[in-house]
Design an enzyme around this catalytic site. Sequence first.
Site, PDB file in Angstrom:
ATOM      1  N   ARG A  37       0.822  -1.218   0.000  1.00 23.87           N
ATOM      2  CA  ARG A  37       0.000   0.000   0.000  1.00 23.87           C
ATOM      3  C   ARG A  37       0.857   1.269   0.000  1.00 23.87           C
ATOM      4  O   ARG A  37       0.388   2.354  -0.330  1.00 23.87           O
ATOM      5  CB  ARG A  37      -0.975   0.005   1.184  1.00 23.87           C
ATOM      6  CG  ARG A  37      -2.130   0.997   0.985  1.00 23.87           C
ATOM      7  CD  ARG A  37      -3.148   0.995   2.125  1.00 23.87           C
ATOM      8  NE  ARG A  37      -2.554   1.331   3.391  1.00 23.87           N
ATOM      9  CZ  ARG A  37      -2.380   0.477   4.410  1.00 23.87           C
ATOM     10  NH1 ARG A  37      -2.781  -0.773   4.309  1.00 23.87           N
ATOM     11  NH2 ARG A  37      -1.797   0.872   5.518  1.00 23.87           N
TER      12      ARG A  37
ATOM     13  N   LYS B 192      -5.073   9.197 -19.527  1.00 23.62           N
ATOM     14  CA  LYS B 192      -5.231   9.874 -20.807  1.00 23.62           C
ATOM     15  C   LYS B 192      -3.908   9.866 -21.586  1.00 23.62           C
ATOM     16  O   LYS B 192      -3.451   8.810 -21.955  1.00 23.62           O
ATOM     17  CB  LYS B 192      -5.772  11.283 -20.572  1.00 23.62           C
ATOM     18  CG  LYS B 192      -6.938  11.355 -19.546  1.00 23.62           C
ATOM     19  CD  LYS B 192      -8.195  10.649 -20.006  1.00 23.62           C
ATOM     20  CE  LYS B 192      -9.267  10.501 -18.919  1.00 23.62           C
ATOM     21  NZ  LYS B 192      -9.676  11.731 -18.253  1.00 23.62           N
TER      22      LYS B 192
ATOM     23  N   TYR C 296     -13.923  18.999 -15.033  1.00 20.32           N
ATOM     24  CA  TYR C 296     -14.335  17.616 -15.119  1.00 20.32           C
ATOM     25  C   TYR C 296     -15.494  17.406 -14.142  1.00 20.32           C
ATOM     26  O   TYR C 296     -15.402  17.799 -12.984  1.00 20.32           O
ATOM     27  CB  TYR C 296     -13.143  16.722 -14.771  1.00 20.32           C
ATOM     28  CG  TYR C 296     -13.410  15.252 -14.935  1.00 20.32           C
ATOM     29  CD1 TYR C 296     -13.718  14.726 -16.178  1.00 20.32           C
ATOM     30  CD2 TYR C 296     -13.376  14.394 -13.848  1.00 20.32           C
ATOM     31  CE1 TYR C 296     -13.972  13.375 -16.331  1.00 20.32           C
ATOM     32  CE2 TYR C 296     -13.620  13.038 -13.994  1.00 20.32           C
ATOM     33  CZ  TYR C 296     -13.925  12.541 -15.235  1.00 20.32           C
ATOM     34  OH  TYR C 296     -14.184  11.207 -15.387  1.00 20.32           O
TER      35      TYR C 296
ATOM     36  N   ASP D 203      -5.145  21.005 -12.730  1.00 15.77           N
ATOM     37  CA  ASP D 203      -5.340  19.721 -13.393  1.00 15.77           C
ATOM     38  C   ASP D 203      -4.965  19.955 -14.858  1.00 15.77           C
ATOM     39  O   ASP D 203      -5.696  20.601 -15.607  1.00 15.77           O
ATOM     40  CB  ASP D 203      -6.808  19.290 -13.247  1.00 15.77           C
ATOM     41  CG  ASP D 203      -7.139  18.010 -14.012  1.00 15.77           C
ATOM     42  OD1 ASP D 203      -6.339  17.602 -14.876  1.00 15.77           O
ATOM     43  OD2 ASP D 203      -8.217  17.435 -13.761  1.00 15.77           O
TER      44      ASP D 203
HETATM   45  C1  LIG Z   1     -10.330  11.983 -17.053  1.00 14.03           C
HETATM   46  C2  LIG Z   1     -10.079  13.203 -16.270  1.00 14.03           C
HETATM   47  C3  LIG Z   1     -10.016  13.164 -14.871  1.00 14.03           C
HETATM   48  C4  LIG Z   1     -10.250  11.896 -14.092  1.00 14.03           C
HETATM   49  O1  LIG Z   1      -9.262  10.946 -14.327  1.00 14.03           O
HETATM   50  P1  LIG Z   1      -9.514   9.358 -14.141  1.00 14.03           P
HETATM   51  O2  LIG Z   1      -8.186   8.748 -14.434  1.00 14.03           O
HETATM   52  O3  LIG Z   1     -10.594   8.969 -15.091  1.00 14.03           O
HETATM   53  O4  LIG Z   1      -9.946   9.178 -12.717  1.00 14.03           O
HETATM   54  C5  LIG Z   1      -9.750  14.346 -14.208  1.00 14.03           C
HETATM   55  N1  LIG Z   1      -9.554  15.513 -14.868  1.00 14.03           N
HETATM   56  C6  LIG Z   1      -9.612  15.571 -16.203  1.00 14.03           C
HETATM   57  C7  LIG Z   1      -9.381  16.884 -16.876  1.00 14.03           C
HETATM   58  C8  LIG Z   1      -9.877  14.436 -16.961  1.00 14.03           C
HETATM   59  O5  LIG Z   1      -9.946  14.505 -18.288  1.00 14.03           O
END
Ligand SMILES: *Cc1c(COP(=O)(O)O)cnc(C)c1O
Length: 417
Positions: free
Chosen positions: A83, A233, A136, A208
């Site tokens: 963990r 992504k 998001y 982000d």
């Molecule tokens: C997809 C996404 C998230 C969330 O990420 P996950 O890996 O699906 O939990 C957060 N912020 C943005 C801008 C995203 O495109």
Amino acid sequence: MTTTETKLNSPKEKNTADQSQANADKSATRKLSTDAVHAGEARQKPGDAITDPVFCASTYTFADSQSIIDFIEQGQVREEYGRYGNPGEKVVEAKLAALEGAEEGLLYASGMAAIVGVFMSVLNAGDEVIFFDECYHRSREFCYKHLARFGVTTHQVKTGDFDAMADAINENTRLLVSESPTNPHLSVIDLEKFANLGKKYQIDSMIDATLATPFNLRPIEFGVDYVAHSATKYLGGHNDLLAGVVLGSREKLAPVRNLRGVTGGINHPHSMYLLSRGLKTFELRMQRHNANGQAVAEFLESHPRVERVYYPGLESHRDHAIAKSQMHGFGGLVTFLIKDADWRATADVVDRVKIARIAPSLGGVESLIEQPLLMSYYEAAPEDRQRWGIYDNMIRMSCGIENTGDLIEDLNQALGS
Ligand SMILES: *Cc1c(COP(=O)(O)O)cnc(C)c1O
């Protein structure tokens, strides 16, 4: 991108190639590809293999009791229990820190787990968060539905409105948050202003930067404290894993790392192998994503059935000037509106597309397409959708790394005349 790879020569082809070359030149000085391939990896590895091993271990052994005492008293760096991390994860954390220009990176099992990890370690009951409102949908949901349960208040202000953000600051404000570019409107934040606002009031700032990646934007260079990415992504890049990462200074990340050790939400070693492997081609993929995004956006803007295109690489985009000055490229995500179309006519365009697959997510080698109304906002109230700028005739396309001409030709047939 070479012209031989392009079947359908659009008049803007040259611009795209020039831009992709400019990006390549800039990133060459940043040594991005060398870090993507080598950073974080030992030169000589177990079994003399060139690749890192996948240690499928939930726990790690100590040779004897004295080793446990030495580990604790001398603060030795080694594994202890699954963990708290695993060897493959440490390799990728170092690789991502190098790419981002951060002191440290901290990986999670998803992007949301990473974002929640920062919120939960930075915020206490009574604290307030200010969030730019284009974001998001799950980040918004976490703030309003869940942070609220712990006595944390969220204020959302209009994206890019720094006066509104400054007005919302009070003595309880602990965190300023934004995406850049935002999802799905691709608004770009002036990161210097954003970081300076935080510094002025001694409030931490978080970006982000999932849609940008460190290839296109490095928020730490502007003074932002925490950078979060959904590594699901572009960083993973192959639509085959979920992961998230937070990057920043050792000092800022120490309590976040500590909480991750308590709450879990870390990655399986195999997933870390896939992420490390995906990152090897990071720079090459991003060059093509950027080139495809720009070419598709320019094509759509010139098409009579398209009412509006949201893409920061277009001169028509509200934030084009700031995007050009702070970013190396503008990514593969393109959002657009179909002229005089209701939701059904818009869905018909999506359904006629043959190359891009219909799915949520973005940033993988396969192009993906979706109608935000159906994919993410089907259950949202119409007035909320209006307020958030989610229109019935909106389509979001994540350009993969396929042939540029093929993507344009396919969109052209899907749009019809
Ligand atoms: C997809 C996404 C998230 C969330 O990420 P996950 O890996 O699906 O939990 C957060 N912020 C943005 C801008 C995203 O495109």
